[in-house]
Design a protein around this motif. Structure first.
Motif, short mmCIF file in Angstrom:
data_model
loop_
_atom_site.label_atom_id
_atom_site.label_comp_id
_atom_site.label_asym_id
_atom_site.label_seq_id
_atom_site.Cartn_x
_atom_site.Cartn_y
_atom_site.Cartn_z
N TYR A 1 123.82 -80.22 -52.47
CA TYR A 1 124.40 -79.11 -51.71
C TYR A 1 124.49 -79.48 -50.23
N VAL A 2 125.65 -79.30 -49.64
CA VAL A 2 125.81 -79.49 -48.20
C VAL A 2 126.52 -78.27 -47.65
N GLU A 3 126.40 -78.09 -46.35
CA GLU A 3 126.90 -76.86 -45.74
C GLU A 3 128.41 -76.71 -45.86
N ASN A 4 129.16 -77.74 -45.45
CA ASN A 4 130.62 -77.58 -45.43
C ASN A 4 131.23 -78.09 -46.74
N THR A 5 131.07 -77.29 -47.78
CA THR A 5 131.61 -77.61 -49.09
C THR A 5 132.64 -76.55 -49.49
N ILE A 6 133.49 -76.94 -50.42
CA ILE A 6 134.46 -76.01 -50.99
C ILE A 6 134.12 -75.82 -52.45
#
Length: 740
Positions: free
Chosen positions: A591-596
């Motif tokens: 999981y990373v912050e800027n994901t779609i």
């Protein structure tokens, strides 16, 4: 609500009654509890009182070569003082044994294997003969076993008897030289190490309770082998292992006639557990004794802390990270904010406080009493409003310190407030609807009676599906009936074992069932997270917040709330009186912050997402300010209704670390194509489709005369908009837009 549940239960019973058809074979462990273990009385009573279909014994060989029954090498445990291998049968028979079991003191004499086999034959039960390491019966020397086998044959029990032992070489000897005798391998978690060997020698594994699961049983079932379990002495564990398909249960005092029939298992529906998730845990904020940053006047019962709030034991936690702990001795509600500030409001004179699923704040207001009688409700959790006071009545008396709830107590559909009352072997469900008390009902029996430190942890909106705990008793599952242990293993203060503190929470992460529970030193705020979809694998342990222990934290535990951010991320809030409060972000390792994230194939259409013309998959990491193009492809007979892009983020720890949702500006390029710029936060794309209108649209396009027209979902045509959904078509017959 009660009638609906009753009808549902009745229909379920009628649908499945035909499948509830069997019980396992019950084996009396060392005979039974009704007598000195391994004596004639315990064996006789195992059949006559408990109804066991088999009797287990422990074989040893005397100095003069007789086969006798003794669990230990010596007779010390039952009041004797001889070593079996060094004593003659006459010497052993001269001893008088005594043992107190279940509050009753029994006396007896040593039992020979011949006497034991006579009882088995007379009572027509199965002999389960455990081989202890003894003279002439061990991994190195089996010279005395042929005599034992001859004795079994002499009594006419060769076809009924089981030879049980943990000595592998001894079992190989028996299977090779006495193939008519059935054999069991006595094991614990080492069954997995020896799985292939067990199958090779055609043995029934007899596995210690707590060391296997239904997937273990399925593995043996697929090899044509049944599984036995030792030792089972409660209804909950009977259900637990019976519903795993275990065919033989060794018991000390379980009354076989009282046990319910079990359902046949559809083994094709038993799916192997998932691989454990890899997760990461980030601290969003932590105000703790160990860090030395507790707010002034933080709730604590330690005199040295000089807190005004010595009884703020349970906390209700909002979705945005505000903690409400009721100090019942002063009727003050302590408010703890994510920024480390503390304030107070009006409270009540009782321990219990919680939120229901809809965010209504619920508090007991009936003092510290064994007669629960009053609840107050703050609709929507607004503590500045005047609460609703509701009189309630439980089925019986019994003090309840801590409460929990599911549903919406303010709605017509209603909700439930759990009371796990002291001394009651069931959990009380207080039913509410429209802010009013409807009635109280009881679950079925649970494994252990409630106490003042009994808690229920809801799993979903089904009020009969939850995990329950009594301090010092561990965690059990209830799913319509009691299902036994949810977290197995011995209680200890060594993680990842659960300790004897109160506290837990169920949640979902990336499709896995997850459970967190108190671990580490008691009452200090540490916890462990397990992946229950992956055989309860321990994934992470959070260390305790402090060392205040019971004297700082008389609640004897911690209170948690888990708030989803998205499918791969949750926020865990933890309040532990006397030691601190904190928030943690728990997420999958990728999981990373800027994901779609998006659903690639939603109902009635498909979604494809592109960066610079290249398709990406859901969950991909995307650079900030990248241009993202979303292409929707409706199924035949559908049209695009909308494409919504929202950020899903947690705010900075100095504020409230909760999931927030905000719309991202989207440009519609054409009927099915949309473009937006990637923000710094993760986003989720939601697409929706609606049924296309009937063939009147095609006819209208063909007959277009330059006049703007509207057509509704039934095909009616007009020059003015209809109410509801309309499709506007211009002169060349093209659809311009959908209006509502």
């Amino acid at each position: 609500m009660v009638m609906k549940r009753f009808l549902f239960a009745l229909l379920t019973l009628l649908c499945f009654a035909s499948a509830w058809a069997w019980k396992p074979t019950f084996i009396g462990h060392r005979g039974s509890y009704a007598g000195v273990m391994n004596t004639v009385e315990s064996y006789t009573n195992g059949v006559d009182i408990y109804g066991y279909q088999g009797l287990e014994c422990d074989v040893r060989v005397t100095l003069d070569g007789y086969y006798v029954i003794s669990h230990d090498e010596t007779t010390n445990a039952v009041g004797g003082n001889l070593t079996v291998a060094n004593a003659t049968l006459e010497q052993l028979q001269a001893e008088n044994y005594t043992q107190t079991r279940g509050g009753v003191t029994y006396t007896g004499k040593i039992c020979t294997v011949a006497e034991y086999l006579d009882i088995c034959k007379e009572k027509n039960v199965i002999p389960v003969i455990e081989l202890k390491w003894t003279t002439g019966i061990n991994n190195n020397d089996m010279s005395k076993f042929p005599g034992l086998a001859a004795l079994i044959e002499e009594k006419g029990l060769t076809d009924k008897a089981y030879i049980l032992t943990s000595m592998r070489s001894s079992l190989e000897y028996v299977r090779t030289n006495f193939p008519a005798l059935k054999c069991q391998f006595l094991c614990n978690s080492n069954w997995e190490t020896y799985f292939d060997w067990i199958v090779q020698w055609n043995l029934m594994p007899s596995i210690e309770a707590g060391c296997f699961d239904i997937y273990t049983v399925k593995r043996f079932h697929e090899k044509g082998l049944d599984v036995a379990v030792w030792t089972v002495n409660s209804l909950a564990n009977y259900n637990l292992y019976g519903e795993m398909g275990v065919k033989m249960m060794t018991c000390d005092y379980l009354m076989s006639s009282d046990m319910p029939n079990l359902a046949d298992i559809d083994w094709d529906a038993v799916v192997e557990p998932l691989n454990p998730l890899e997760i990461k845990v980030d601290t969003l904020f932590a105000y703790t004794r160990n860090r030395g940053n507790l707010p002034a006047n933080f709730p604590s019962a330690l005199d040295a802390d000089a807190s005004s709030y010595k009884s703020a034991q349970q906390a209700a936690i909002t979705a945005d990270g505000t903690f409400y702990a009721n100090n019942y001795t002063t009727s003050k509600l302590v408010i703890l904010k994510p920024d480390g500030t503390l304030s107070e409001a009006a409270g009540t004179n009782s321990h219990g406080i919680c939120f229901d699923s809809a965010g209504n704040l619920i508090q007991r207001k009936d003092g510290v009493t064994k007669y629960p009688s009053k609840i107050i409700i703050y609709p929507g959790g607004d503590i500045t409003a005047t609460p609703i006071e509701v009189d309630v009545e439980t089925l019986e008396d019994g003090q309840t310190n801590f409460i929990s709830a599911v549903g919406d107590v303010m709605s017509p559909e209603g909700g439930v407030v759990y009371h796990y009352q002291n001394g009651r072997s069931y959990i009380s469900l207080l039913n509410f609807a429209n802010g009013e008390f409807i009635d109280a009902e009881a679950t079925g029996d649970v494994s252990f009676a409630g106490s003042t430190a009994g808690v229920v942890f809801p799993i979903d909106e089904n009020p009969f599906h939850f995990i329950y705990q009594v301090r010092n008793q561990g965690y059990n599952l209830f799913d319509g009936t009691d299902k036994g242990k949810y977290i197995t293993g011995t209680l200890s203060t060594t993680p990842p074992n659960s300790n004897s503190s109160v506290g837990g929470a169920f949640f979902k992460l990336n499709g896995h069932d997850m459970f967190l529970y108190t671990s580490g030193t008691n009452y200090n705020g540490g916890f462990t997270i397990r992946d229950m979809s992956a055989n309860a694998a321990a994934l992470a342990t959070i260390p305790p917040m402090g060392s205040g222990g019971y004297y700082a934290n008389p609640s004897c535990g911690s209170f948690f709330r888990v708030v989803p951010v998205n499918s791969k991320c949750v926020i865990v809030y933890d309040y532990t009186m006397g030691n601190g409060y904190a928030a943690y972000r728990v997420s999958t390792a990728d999981y990373v912050e800027n994901t779609i994230t998006f659903e690639a194939n939603p109902e009635n259409g498909a979604v494809d997402v592109y960066i610079d013309g290249a398709a990406i998959e859901s969950g991909a990491n995307v650079a900030k300010d990248a241009e993202v193009k979303v292409v929707l492809t409706p199924d035949n007979g559908y049209v695009t209704e909308a494409c919504v892009v929202e950020t899903v983020s947690a705010v900075e720890p100095s504020s409230a670390p909760l999931p927030r949702y905000a719309s991202v500006p989207v440009t519609q390029d054409d009927e099915n194509t949309f473009t937006f710029l990637m923000p710094a936060e993760p986003v989720n794309i939601t697409a929706s489709f609606v049924k296309a209108v009937n063939t009147a649209i095609a006819e209208l396009r063909a007959a277009a005369d330059g006049t703007v027209r509207y057509i509704d979902m039934t095909g009616r045509v007009s020059s003015t908009p209809f109410k509801g959904i309309n499709i506007m078509i211009d002169a060349d017959g093209t659809v311009k837009k959908v209006v509502k």
